[in-house]
Design an enzyme around this catalytic site. Structure first.
Site, mmCIF file in Angstrom:
data_model
loop_
_atom_site.group_PDB
_atom_site.id
_atom_site.type_symbol
_atom_site.label_atom_id
_atom_site.label_comp_id
_atom_site.label_asym_id
_atom_site.label_seq_id
_atom_site.Cartn_x
_atom_site.Cartn_y
_atom_site.Cartn_z
ATOM 1 N N GLY A 1 -10.439 1.185 -6.034
ATOM 2 C CA GLY A 1 -10.532 2.278 -5.067
ATOM 3 C C GLY A 1 -9.588 2.117 -3.898
ATOM 4 N N ARG B 1 1.643 10.082 2.706
ATOM 5 C CA ARG B 1 2.279 10.226 1.393
ATOM 6 C C ARG B 1 1.842 11.531 0.737
ATOM 7 N NH1 ARG B 1 1.238 5.227 -2.463
ATOM 8 N NH2 ARG B 1 -0.875 6.056 -2.531
ATOM 9 N N ASP C 1 3.306 3.894 -5.546
ATOM 10 C CA ASP C 1 3.116 2.557 -4.987
ATOM 11 C C ASP C 1 4.400 1.736 -5.011
ATOM 12 O OD1 ASP C 1 2.282 0.159 -3.984
ATOM 13 O OD2 ASP C 1 0.375 0.177 -5.020
ATOM 14 N N ARG D 1 -7.526 0.758 1.589
ATOM 15 C CA ARG D 1 -6.882 0.973 2.888
ATOM 16 C C ARG D 1 -6.182 2.336 2.915
ATOM 17 N NH1 ARG D 1 -1.123 -2.206 3.125
ATOM 18 N NH2 ARG D 1 -0.518 -1.977 0.944
ATOM 19 N N LYS E 1 -1.947 5.737 3.884
ATOM 20 C CA LYS E 1 -1.976 4.331 3.462
ATOM 21 C C LYS E 1 -1.905 3.477 4.716
ATOM 22 C CE LYS E 1 0.324 1.546 -0.105
ATOM 23 N NZ LYS E 1 1.417 1.590 -1.106
ATOM 24 N N GLY F 1 -7.566 -3.413 5.504
ATOM 25 C CA GLY F 1 -7.366 -1.964 5.481
ATOM 26 C C GLY F 1 -6.124 -1.492 6.206
ATOM 27 N N ASP G 1 -3.921 0.943 -12.247
ATOM 28 C CA ASP G 1 -4.227 1.798 -11.099
ATOM 29 C C ASP G 1 -2.950 2.275 -10.405
ATOM 30 O OD1 ASP G 1 -4.503 -1.160 -10.538
ATOM 31 O OD2 ASP G 1 -4.258 -0.444 -8.492
ATOM 32 N N ASN G 2 -1.789 1.813 -10.868
ATOM 33 C CA ASN G 2 -0.513 2.284 -10.327
ATOM 34 C C ASN G 2 0.264 3.118 -11.340
ATOM 35 O OD1 ASN G 2 -0.868 1.094 -7.821
ATOM 36 N ND2 ASN G 2 0.071 -0.826 -8.455
#
Length: 487
Positions: free
Chosen positions: A92, A178, A264, A95, A115, A128, A254-255
């Site tokens: 998840g 972003r 990322d 940050r 981010k 974070g 996850d990327n």
């Protein structure tokens, strides 16, 4: 959390409404002293945002999540992921925050995402936060990737927070704003599958189809069509990375996006000397995500997406596996076509020259580049000069110039188009030594090297006077390069 005044900014919360199980309502930390460092004004305009207002105190507060419009519902998104091969069922946005969605000038829904905006319930042991350097790296590299025509998430702005972030040393903090087609990832589907809630998995797939691959909705098997569409998009994307010499550095599931956008830009970099074994990331101890491994890793990641989708592909698990396997077999075909077409363009060869002729010639060339430790970007720009009749700039790149002579003769006999080569082979990329120079200066408060670098890489194909150092290889004393993820 204060409410930002007009001009109106309408942030939808479609993701949170349709998939509440994957969205935790949250708010960004209040920054100590926010100060805008960089802003992509043309991108702001396409999003319907007024650049002048974004530069105002209220606009800057939006860009760090401290002042959001009435009705906005920021959330931290849930997802899982394989990190360096090991599955983590709950990652998840530790940050990061999805502020909401905007409709751009083309009528497309786009995420506005932060981010470095503070700890969320997914933060685990992290603080974070983010530092100025890594957030500006993402800004520079995503700007360059967009200019190169490679699908990418885009950096709208970087804002210094006035807060100190502690890594190996104390660093100035920053937040990145972003923009993306969405932040749906392979890891999103892994998370939904891990819950055991097939209804959630189906709603997530329907959301992805509607947002990114609408043609799948009309297919006989929509969820299989979704899988096939993501496979094709990612095969084309990774081929583009390979052709330009981009090393992502942390290709965890996850990327990997469902949209086919690069996401990322942590420990990423561009090749200097060509070597498929190149690893820049300090955390990639075993070379899992080396430059030459990227297509294999992409297919492995997509297999994890296929596993997550199995309950939607067929009621019978064996039949579902067969469908998924057939779809995954298409990755290499899509990749090979995209890579071969792209390499044909880089070599300036006729469009009717098929892969059986292009691939062996290209493979032989890459061996020569690897053996000679030749600068990848410089080679292809010099090759266009050779196409115009002067081989010496190419030959000078090799420690043994004679080694490339035979290849050059056979290549030149195919009548390469030098002008076409210059349109697809960049002269300016975010060279690693220049990125480090710019980020170091920016961390110390001097943005001028960053601005000069951005000027070069946002027009990568147009050679311009006064920019020679932005086209030059790293100096010998630059040494081995390592990148860091910034967390």
């Amino acid at each position: 959390m204060s409410i930002a005044p007009a001009p109106p900014v309408n942030l939808d919360d479609r993701f949170a409404r349709e998939l509440p199980e994957m969205a935790v309502p949250w708010q960004a930390d209040e920054p100590a002293d926010p100060r805008l460092l960089v802003l992509d004004e043309p991108l702001a305009v396409t999003l319907g945002l007024d650049p002048a207002w974004l530069r105002s105190p209220d606009g800057v507060r939006l860009l760090v999540g401290a002042g959001v419009p009435e009705g906005a519902a920021p959330v931290a998104q849930a997802y899982a992921g394989h990190q360096f091969g090991g599955f983590v069922p709950r990652l998840g946005d530790g940050r990061a925050l999805l502020l909401g969605e905007l409709v751009d000038a083309a009528g497309q829904l786009r995420d506005l995402h932060l981010k470095g905006s503070g700890r969320t319930p997914f933060a685990r042991g992290g603080d974070g936060l983010a530092a100025v350097g890594p957030m500006l790296r993402e800004y520079v590299v995503s700007q360059a990737m967009y200019a190169l025509g490679i699908p990418t998430t885009r950096a709208l702005a970087v804002v210094a927070t006035g807060r100190t972030v502690y890594r190996e040393t104390p660093l100035p903090g920053a937040v990145l704003a972003r923009v993306a087609g969405s932040h749906l990832r392979v890891g999103s589907f892994q998370y939904a599958r891990a819950t055991g809630d097939v209804d959630l998995l189906r709603r997530l797939a329907d959301h992805a189809i509607a947002r990114h691959h609408p043609d799948a909705a009309g297919a006989e098997q929509p969820y299989l069509a979704l899988l096939e569409a993501v496979i094709a998009a990612q095969a084309a994307l990774v081929a583009r990375w390979m052709l330009v010499g981009f090393v992502h550095g942390v290709m965890n599931t996850d990327n990997m996006t469902i949209s086919g956008e690069t996401i990322d830009y942590g420990p990423c970099a561009f090749l200097d000397a060509f070597d498929p074994a190149t690893v820049y990331s300090s955390i990639d101890q075993h070379g899992r995500y080396a430059y030459g491994n990227q297509p294999v890793v992409a297919q492995w990641n997509l297999a994890r997406l296929a596993e997550a989708l199995l309950p939607l592909l067929h009621d019978d698990e064996e039949a579902a596996v067969d469908l998924a396997t057939t779809a995954l077999d298409g990755f290499r075909r899509h990749y090979d076509v995209a890579w071969s077409d792209g390499m044909r363009g880089k070599l300036g060869l006729p469009s009717d020259l098929g892969a059986p002729a292009v691939t062996p010639l290209a493979d032989e060339l890459l061996t020569l580049l690897r053996d000679g430790q030749v600068d990848y970007t410089s080679f292809f720009r010099a090759l266009a000069v050779a196409a115009r009749g002067d081989r010496e700039p190419v030959r000078r790149l090799f420690p043994d110039p004679v080694a490339v002579d035979d290849w050059l003769t056979r290549w030149h006999a195919l009548a390469p188009d030098a002008d076409a080569m210059d349109r697809v082979n960049p002269v300016y990329i975010p060279r690693n030594h220049l990125v480090e120079e710019a980020l170091t200066a920016a961390t110390d408060g001097d943005l001028s090297p960053l601005e000069r670098l951005l000027d070069a890489v946002t027009a990568p194909y147009d050679e311009r006077p006064g920019l020679d150092r932005y086209a030059a290889a790293a100096p010998p004393d630059f040494g081995p390069y390592r990148t860091f993820c910034g967390t």
